[in-house]
Design an enzyme around this catalytic site. Structure first.
Site, PDB file in Angstrom:
ATOM      1  N   ARG A   1       1.014  -1.278  -0.383  1.00 24.94           N
ATOM      2  CA  ARG A   1      -0.411   0.120   0.000  1.00 24.94           C
ATOM      3  C   ARG A   1       1.199   1.193   0.361  1.00 24.94           C
ATOM      4  NH1 ARG A   1      -3.317  -0.456   5.087  1.00 24.94           N
ATOM      5  NH2 ARG A   1      -4.928  -1.657   4.212  1.00 24.94           N
TER       6      ARG A   1
ATOM      7  N   HIS B   1       1.465  -2.676   5.603  1.00 26.26           N
ATOM      8  CA  HIS B   1       1.041  -2.729   4.019  1.00 26.26           C
ATOM      9  C   HIS B   1       2.434  -2.007   2.732  1.00 26.26           C
ATOM     10  CE1 HIS B   1      -2.132  -4.792   3.762  1.00 26.26           C
ATOM     11  NE2 HIS B   1      -3.464  -4.932   5.028  1.00 26.26           N
TER      12      HIS B   1
ATOM     13  N   ASP C   1      -4.403  -8.888   3.230  1.00 28.92           N
ATOM     14  CA  ASP C   1      -5.735  -9.000   3.843  1.00 28.92           C
ATOM     15  C   ASP C   1      -5.935 -10.096   2.546  1.00 28.92           C
ATOM     16  OD1 ASP C   1      -4.872  -6.371   5.443  1.00 28.92           O
ATOM     17  OD2 ASP C   1      -5.725  -5.429   3.941  1.00 28.92           O
TER      18      ASP C   1
ATOM     19  N   GLU D   1      -8.156  -7.180  13.120  1.00 31.52           N
ATOM     20  CA  GLU D   1      -8.657  -7.446  12.097  1.00 31.52           C
ATOM     21  C   GLU D   1      -8.559  -9.329  11.513  1.00 31.52           C
ATOM     22  OE1 GLU D   1      -7.839  -3.105  10.084  1.00 31.52           O
ATOM     23  OE2 GLU D   1      -6.440  -4.594   9.779  1.00 31.52           O
TER      24      GLU D   1
ATOM     25  N   HIS E   1      -6.065  -9.647   7.969  1.00 27.94           N
ATOM     26  CA  HIS E   1      -4.729  -9.038   8.332  1.00 27.94           C
ATOM     27  C   HIS E   1      -4.160  -9.709   8.776  1.00 27.94           C
ATOM     28  CE1 HIS E   1      -2.212  -5.826   8.302  1.00 27.94           C
ATOM     29  NE2 HIS E   1      -1.440  -5.672   9.137  1.00 27.94           N
TER      30      HIS E   1
END
Length: 226
Positions: A71, A116, A123, A181, A184
């Site tokens: 990311r 990320h 994910d 999460e 993740h």
């Protein structure tokens, strides 16, 4: 550097992906800065661990579907700006029903520095190899709520079992889970633990390496989460 970040689907055969932040189907309700192609990018070390996870999942009758990998830092900065904007009545019920967007950082669902961006996080979820359909997990990607925590109350036994399948697969293949999460996971031995990259995800990564060195931002922090 350009040779160490790759499109995951070109290295890990048999996976599926849906890069949510390259689409309108995410909590910001629009494509996120830095996502110019619906592809998942990661380091070669991440891909090697995902290959092992793919094989282990297949032995249990599952395949892997990825929602996000590398990311760009500019995407994280986009999330920071989004958190300061007025609430969106369409996104809130689906993605953060019990929290205001300004609270999501304090509760650990969004971070100013993300694992990320180091290229070592992913994910993902499971799908059935026999049916091709996603297995029920008791909530979708980026449902930022306590029901998404590992061990959460309020989900069915089958959903809890599916989460445990995913967790056991990933942890056996070199990943750490994140307690808030279920989707993740971060590589335990990531190659760039202190570097946050900001090159965009484009249809062609050939020119990406030209930007990678200047786009990497060395920074140490203990506040990295999703």
């Amino acid at each position: 550097m350009k040779d160490d970040f790759v499109f995951v689907d070109e290295v890990v055969s048999g996976i599926r992906w849906d890069a949510k932040y390259a689409t309108w189907d995410n909590f910001t309700r629009r494509p996120v800065d830095g996502y110019l192609a619906n592809r998942i990018v990661g380091t070669r070390a991440l891909c090697a661990a995902l290959e092992a996870a793919r094989d282990k999942a297949a032995s249990l009758g599952f395949g892997l579907l990825l929602w996000d990998g590398y990311r760009p830092q500019r995407a994280v900065d986009c999330f920071l700006r989004w958190a300061k904007q007025p609430e969106d009545s369409r996104a809130k019920p689906r993605h953060h029903p019990n929290l205001d967007r300004s609270e999501l950082f304090d509760h650990g669902y969004v971070a100013a520095r993300s694992g990320h961006s180091r290229g070592g996080a992913v994910d993902l979820t499971l799908f059935g190899l026999a049916t091709g359909t996603l297995v029920p997990m008791g909530g979708d990607h980026d449902l930022m709520d306590s029901i998404s925590h590992h061990g959460a109350a309020g989900i069915t036994p089958a959903e809890a079992r599916n989460r445990q399948y995913l967790r056991s697969i990933m942890c056996a293949c070199g990943f750490d889970s994140y307690d808030r999460e279920w989707w993740h996971y971060e590589l335990k031995d990531e190659p760039y633990p202190d570097t946050y990259f900001d090159f965009p995800i484009t249809p062609d990564l050939v020119d990406k390496g030209r930007h990678a060195e200047s786009a990497g931002t060395p920074m140490r922090t203990t506040a990295d989460q999703a």
